[in-house]
Write an enzyme that holds these catalytic residues in place. Sequence first.
Site, mmCIF file in Angstrom:
data_model
loop_
_atom_site.group_PDB
_atom_site.id
_atom_site.type_symbol
_atom_site.label_atom_id
_atom_site.label_comp_id
_atom_site.label_asym_id
_atom_site.label_seq_id
_atom_site.Cartn_x
_atom_site.Cartn_y
_atom_site.Cartn_z
ATOM 1 N N LYS A 28 -39.239 59.987 -32.232
ATOM 2 C CA LYS A 28 -40.784 60.597 -31.618
ATOM 3 C C LYS A 28 -40.964 60.952 -30.637
ATOM 4 C CE LYS A 28 -40.163 56.738 -28.018
ATOM 5 N NZ LYS A 28 -40.583 55.585 -26.350
ATOM 6 N N LYS A 48 -40.663 62.348 -23.107
ATOM 7 C CA LYS A 48 -40.050 62.798 -22.510
ATOM 8 C C LYS A 48 -38.702 63.771 -22.306
ATOM 9 C CE LYS A 48 -43.401 60.660 -20.219
ATOM 10 N NZ LYS A 48 -43.946 59.367 -19.339
ATOM 11 N N LYS A 98 -31.605 53.014 -24.914
ATOM 12 C CA LYS A 98 -31.672 52.916 -23.627
ATOM 13 C C LYS A 98 -30.557 52.937 -23.233
ATOM 14 C CE LYS A 98 -36.739 54.436 -22.100
ATOM 15 N NZ LYS A 98 -37.585 54.458 -21.067
HETATM 16 P P1 AMP Z 1 -44.245 56.540 -21.131
HETATM 17 O O1 AMP Z 1 -44.834 57.573 -20.953
HETATM 18 O O2 AMP Z 1 -42.947 55.782 -22.055
HETATM 19 O O3 AMP Z 1 -44.353 55.874 -19.690
HETATM 20 O O4 AMP Z 1 -45.517 56.365 -22.254
HETATM 21 C C1 AMP Z 1 -46.644 55.920 -21.870
HETATM 22 C C2 AMP Z 1 -47.323 55.816 -23.114
HETATM 23 O O5 AMP Z 1 -47.268 55.989 -23.812
HETATM 24 C C3 AMP Z 1 -47.107 54.374 -24.071
HETATM 25 O O6 AMP Z 1 -48.286 54.061 -24.455
HETATM 26 C C4 AMP Z 1 -46.949 55.297 -24.789
HETATM 27 O O7 AMP Z 1 -46.548 54.368 -26.098
HETATM 28 C C5 AMP Z 1 -47.368 56.254 -25.277
HETATM 29 N N1 AMP Z 1 -46.096 57.145 -26.224
HETATM 30 C C6 AMP Z 1 -44.929 57.608 -25.153
HETATM 31 N N2 AMP Z 1 -44.079 57.978 -26.500
HETATM 32 C C7 AMP Z 1 -45.557 58.648 -27.748
HETATM 33 C C8 AMP Z 1 -45.260 59.248 -28.062
HETATM 34 N N3 AMP Z 1 -44.049 60.076 -29.063
HETATM 35 N N4 AMP Z 1 -46.630 58.512 -29.549
HETATM 36 C C9 AMP Z 1 -47.278 58.436 -29.384
HETATM 37 N N5 AMP Z 1 -47.475 57.620 -27.897
HETATM 38 C C10 AMP Z 1 -46.330 57.099 -27.190
#
Ligand code: AMP
Length: 333
Positions: A198, A201, A114
């Site tokens: 991956k 967002k 990041k």
């Molecule tokens: P975040 O959007 O970074 O706050 O992630 C929220 C949750 O979604 C966390 O448990 C991440 O590990 C999961 N997560 C985010 N992106 C992915 C992805 N591409 N595949 C699987 N899990 C994800």
Amino acid sequence: MGKKIFSGVQPTGNLHLGNYIGAIKNFVELQNQKDNNCVFCVVDLHAITVKQDPKTLKDNIRETTAAFLASGIDPEKSIIFNQSLVSAHAEGSWMLGCVARMGWLNRMTQFKEKAGKDKEKASIGLYIYPVLMAADILLYDATHVPVGEDQKQHLELSRDIAQKFNLDFNVPNFLKVPEPLIKKNFSRIMSLKDGTKKMSKSDPSDLSRINLTDSKEEIVNKIKKAKTDTRPFPENEKDLNKRPEVENLLGIYSSLNNQSLKNSINEFAGKNFSEFKEKLSEIVVEKIYPISKEINKLQKDNNFIDDVLKVGSEKAGAIASEKVKKMKEILGF
Ligand code: AMP
Ligand code: TRP
């Protein structure tokens, strides 16, 4: 005995299918298992580790809450709240930050990703982000933390911090050492445009992800345009080798159908990609579109959402502030 579950999702907009499959879908399953106590947090303090527009942040906090509710998290069964309403998280994080070591944080790969090339310009918040995450978890004595694969290293850090605190102050078992709950399969959903990245967002291409707020047409169109390759449809798991896009689409299909990759491959062996994509669109629409519709509906009633968060934060605050109080006593305050 039931599990104590804690997990968080950042309100940074564009919640997507990866968040759903990697995290939120599992939250709902855990909530619905007997005797579990679940706390699900909209981690808005984590969101500001990179600059946020205040108005957008407020909208995103509500949208993430709406996504929790629309996916089936029930405020009668689970505690749902946003982190900034419970000041114990920031306090706990400070105390744990004095236990965590620079060397540990320096190893965090998410910070490196990041922060990018110019680390000097990253916020200090981004650097100590995993310490706040440890506080989130440890203040609730969480035994299990459901997350996607990308959070594994942060969870290991939470475990190290808990153990060091207990050791440094000779309070065995005071901070509970949490177990990660990372699904063996499908815990890392990839971009629809590039199977080596991956689903995220922040990907500038909206075609790379299926948002939880997408319309039916958008879902179908994105799957139609999703990258595959020119080789025939795989006949077995070995055929997936070096075909990350195909493996990813099959993973999404399998996860949403609650079936193994092997079964999905067998279902389509000998058929072509267009047939597979049609079925994939159907299941994604079936699972995601009702959530999208419900998010849109809930977002028309900010008062309702704010009320859910307020009630949740009171329950969460009671637990977290009690733990912080004990931590303070242990530290000699
Ligand atoms: P975040 O959007 O970074 O706050 O992630 C929220 C949750 O979604 C966390 O448990 C991440 O590990 C999961 N997560 C985010 N992106 C992915 C992805 N591409 N595949 C699987 N899990 C994800
Ligand atoms: N760091 C997590 C993410 O980006 C979100 C998060 C914050 C979290 N605090 C947490 C997840 C506590 C699990 C437990 O996805």
